[in-house]
Motif scaffolding. Structure first.
Motif, PDB file in Angstrom:
ATOM      1  N   VAL A   1      59.612   7.916  16.835  1.00 24.68           N
ATOM      2  CA  VAL A   1      59.847   9.324  16.516  1.00 24.68           C
ATOM      3  C   VAL A   1      60.254   9.339  15.482  1.00 24.68           C
ATOM      4  O   VAL A   1      60.029  10.154  14.500  1.00 24.68           O
ATOM      5  CB  VAL A   1      61.113   9.475  16.856  1.00 24.68           C
ATOM      6  CG1 VAL A   1      62.402  10.915  16.637  1.00 24.68           C
ATOM      7  CG2 VAL A   1      61.315   9.849  18.574  1.00 24.68           C
ATOM      8  N   ARG A   2      60.417   8.353  14.373  1.00 22.93           N
ATOM      9  CA  ARG A   2      60.497   8.466  13.243  1.00 22.93           C
ATOM     10  C   ARG A   2      58.933   8.894  12.327  1.00 22.93           C
ATOM     11  O   ARG A   2      59.372   9.201  11.364  1.00 22.93           O
ATOM     12  CB  ARG A   2      61.579   6.590  12.936  1.00 22.93           C
ATOM     13  CG  ARG A   2      61.560   6.949  10.933  1.00 22.93           C
ATOM     14  CD  ARG A   2      61.809   5.663  10.591  1.00 22.93           C
ATOM     15  NE  ARG A   2      60.461   4.561  11.357  1.00 22.93           N
ATOM     16  CZ  ARG A   2      60.332   4.322  10.449  1.00 22.93           C
ATOM     17  NH1 ARG A   2      59.141   4.502   9.667  1.00 22.93           N
ATOM     18  NH2 ARG A   2      58.755   2.971  10.593  1.00 22.93           N
TER      19      ARG A   2
ATOM     20  N   ALA B   1      64.753  15.473  15.511  1.00 23.68           N
ATOM     21  CA  ALA B   1      64.278  13.916  16.531  1.00 23.68           C
ATOM     22  C   ALA B   1      64.303  14.731  17.564  1.00 23.68           C
ATOM     23  O   ALA B   1      63.846  13.803  18.227  1.00 23.68           O
ATOM     24  CB  ALA B   1      65.916  13.372  15.785  1.00 23.68           C
TER      25      ALA B   1
ATOM     26  N   PRO C   1      60.630   3.613  20.900  1.00 22.03           N
ATOM     27  CA  PRO C   1      60.609   4.705  20.508  1.00 22.03           C
ATOM     28  C   PRO C   1      61.228   5.541  19.435  1.00 22.03           C
ATOM     29  O   PRO C   1      60.781   6.464  18.768  1.00 22.03           O
ATOM     30  CB  PRO C   1      61.879   5.616  21.898  1.00 22.03           C
ATOM     31  CG  PRO C   1      61.686   4.109  22.638  1.00 22.03           C
ATOM     32  CD  PRO C   1      60.961   2.815  22.225  1.00 22.03           C
ATOM     33  N   PHE C   2      62.430   4.593  18.539  1.00 17.80           N
ATOM     34  CA  PHE C   2      63.036   4.928  17.193  1.00 17.80           C
ATOM     35  C   PHE C   2      62.057   5.340  16.434  1.00 17.80           C
ATOM     36  O   PHE C   2      62.011   6.244  15.587  1.00 17.80           O
ATOM     37  CB  PHE C   2      64.327   4.738  17.401  1.00 17.80           C
ATOM     38  CG  PHE C   2      65.430   4.560  18.591  1.00 17.80           C
ATOM     39  CD1 PHE C   2      66.402   5.504  18.234  1.00 17.80           C
ATOM     40  CD2 PHE C   2      65.571   3.542  19.173  1.00 17.80           C
ATOM     41  CE1 PHE C   2      67.001   5.970  19.447  1.00 17.80           C
ATOM     42  CE2 PHE C   2      66.791   4.086  19.324  1.00 17.80           C
ATOM     43  CZ  PHE C   2      67.216   4.763  20.017  1.00 17.80           C
TER      44      PHE C   2
ATOM     45  N   ARG D   1      56.595  10.307  13.479  1.00 17.67           N
ATOM     46  CA  ARG D   1      56.349  11.633  13.961  1.00 17.67           C
ATOM     47  C   ARG D   1      57.061  12.428  12.488  1.00 17.67           C
ATOM     48  O   ARG D   1      56.803  13.172  12.114  1.00 17.67           O
ATOM     49  CB  ARG D   1      56.960  11.916  15.283  1.00 17.67           C
ATOM     50  CG  ARG D   1      56.811  13.312  15.457  1.00 17.67           C
ATOM     51  CD  ARG D   1      54.536  13.802  15.571  1.00 17.67           C
ATOM     52  NE  ARG D   1      53.886  12.970  16.803  1.00 17.67           N
ATOM     53  CZ  ARG D   1      53.905  13.431  17.892  1.00 17.67           C
ATOM     54  NH1 ARG D   1      54.114  14.609  18.281  1.00 17.67           N
ATOM     55  NH2 ARG D   1      53.075  12.768  18.199  1.00 17.67           N
ATOM     56  N   LEU D   2      58.583  12.424  13.029  1.00 15.05           N
ATOM     57  CA  LEU D   2      59.198  13.447  11.802  1.00 15.05           C
ATOM     58  C   LEU D   2      58.655  12.403  10.313  1.00 15.05           C
ATOM     59  O   LEU D   2      58.778  13.722   9.623  1.00 15.05           O
ATOM     60  CB  LEU D   2      60.658  12.477  11.896  1.00 15.05           C
ATOM     61  CG  LEU D   2      61.748  13.253  13.433  1.00 15.05           C
ATOM     62  CD1 LEU D   2      62.797  12.162  13.321  1.00 15.05           C
ATOM     63  CD2 LEU D   2      62.182  14.053  13.125  1.00 15.05           C
TER      64      LEU D   2
ATOM     65  N   ARG E   1      60.551  18.862  10.463  1.00 12.34           N
ATOM     66  CA  ARG E   1      61.152  18.737  12.919  1.00 12.34           C
ATOM     67  C   ARG E   1      62.518  18.097  12.902  1.00 12.34           C
ATOM     68  O   ARG E   1      63.206  17.254  11.703  1.00 12.34           O
ATOM     69  CB  ARG E   1      60.463  17.750  13.592  1.00 12.34           C
ATOM     70  CG  ARG E   1      59.167  18.403  13.665  1.00 12.34           C
ATOM     71  CD  ARG E   1      58.624  19.982  14.884  1.00 12.34           C
ATOM     72  NE  ARG E   1      57.393  20.400  15.548  1.00 12.34           N
ATOM     73  CZ  ARG E   1      57.065  21.414  14.581  1.00 12.34           C
ATOM     74  NH1 ARG E   1      58.005  21.811  13.484  1.00 12.34           N
ATOM     75  NH2 ARG E   1      56.163  21.375  14.928  1.00 12.34           N
TER      76      ARG E   1
ATOM     77  N   ALA F   1      60.998  16.614  17.599  1.00 13.83           N
ATOM     78  CA  ALA F   1      60.136  15.676  18.270  1.00 13.83           C
ATOM     79  C   ALA F   1      60.161  15.284  18.975  1.00 13.83           C
ATOM     80  O   ALA F   1      58.876  14.478  20.122  1.00 13.83           O
ATOM     81  CB  ALA F   1      60.092  14.459  16.963  1.00 13.83           C
ATOM     82  N   VAL F   2      61.490  14.519  19.854  1.00 18.07           N
ATOM     83  CA  VAL F   2      61.072  14.090  21.253  1.00 18.07           C
ATOM     84  C   VAL F   2      60.490  14.123  22.390  1.00 18.07           C
ATOM     85  O   VAL F   2      59.164  13.905  22.648  1.00 18.07           O
ATOM     86  CB  VAL F   2      62.204  13.255  21.090  1.00 18.07           C
ATOM     87  CG1 VAL F   2      62.553  12.975  22.429  1.00 18.07           C
ATOM     88  CG2 VAL F   2      62.967  12.724  20.452  1.00 18.07           C
TER      89      VAL F   2
ATOM     90  N   LEU G   1      56.156   7.294  24.312  1.00 19.47           N
ATOM     91  CA  LEU G   1      57.232   7.046  23.601  1.00 19.47           C
ATOM     92  C   LEU G   1      57.249   5.261  23.142  1.00 19.47           C
ATOM     93  O   LEU G   1      57.597   5.143  22.119  1.00 19.47           O
ATOM     94  CB  LEU G   1      59.006   7.662  23.900  1.00 19.47           C
ATOM     95  CG  LEU G   1      59.660   9.275  23.808  1.00 19.47           C
ATOM     96  CD1 LEU G   1      60.397   8.914  24.213  1.00 19.47           C
ATOM     97  CD2 LEU G   1      59.507   9.120  22.298  1.00 19.47           C
TER      98      LEU G   1
ATOM     99  N   ILE H   1      56.066  14.659  21.502  1.00 23.12           N
ATOM    100  CA  ILE H   1      55.829  13.277  22.062  1.00 23.12           C
ATOM    101  C   ILE H   1      55.968  12.863  23.645  1.00 23.12           C
ATOM    102  O   ILE H   1      54.049  12.998  24.281  1.00 23.12           O
ATOM    103  CB  ILE H   1      56.685  12.202  21.883  1.00 23.12           C
ATOM    104  CG1 ILE H   1      56.515  12.566  19.914  1.00 23.12           C
ATOM    105  CG2 ILE H   1      56.151  11.169  21.794  1.00 23.12           C
ATOM    106  CD1 ILE H   1      57.738  11.476  19.107  1.00 23.12           C
TER     107      ILE H   1
END
Length: 84
Positions: free
Chosen positions: A15-16, A31, A11-12, A18-19, A29, A34-35, A47, A38
Motif C-alpha cells: 500500500v505504501r 490508503a 500488505p502495508f 502504491r501511495l 490517493r 489504495a487497498v 496485497l 489493489i
C-alpha cells in the motif's frame, strides 16, 4: 521471526508503495482507496505481492548475521568474548 514479520507487514509495504507511485504521478490517493484499488486488480492476495523477496531478504540477512557472529566468536580469544 524476521520472516514472519516480513510476511505480516507486506500488505502495508504494498500500500505504501502504491501511495508513493500515485503521488509521484500526480494522482493522490488515500490508503483505503489504495487497498480497494489493489484488491480490485487481483484480489486480497495481491496485497502480499513480493512477499517471497522480502522474506528471503530478511531470512538471508539473519542467516549471514548469526553465521558471522558464530564464526567470529569461535575465532576470538576466550577473554574477548566474555568481555563483550
Amino acid at each position: 521471526s524476521g520472516t514472519a514479520v516480513a510476511v505480516a507487514l507486506q500488505p502495508f509495504d504494498v500500500v505504501r508503495t502504491r501511495l508513493q507511485a500515485c503521488a509521484a504521478a500526480g494522482r493522490p490517493r488515500t490508503a483505503v482507496n489504495a487497498v480497494r484499488e489493489i484488491a480490485a486488480e487481483g484480489g486480497a492476495a495481491r496485497l502480499w505481492r513480493g512477499t517471497s523477496a522480502a522474506a528471503l531478504r530478511v531470512g538471508g540477512g539473519a542467516a549471514i548475521q548469526f553465521g558471522s557472529l558464530r564464526f567470529l566468536r569461535t575465532r576470538s580469544p576466550p577473554d574477548a568474548v566474555n568481555d563483550a
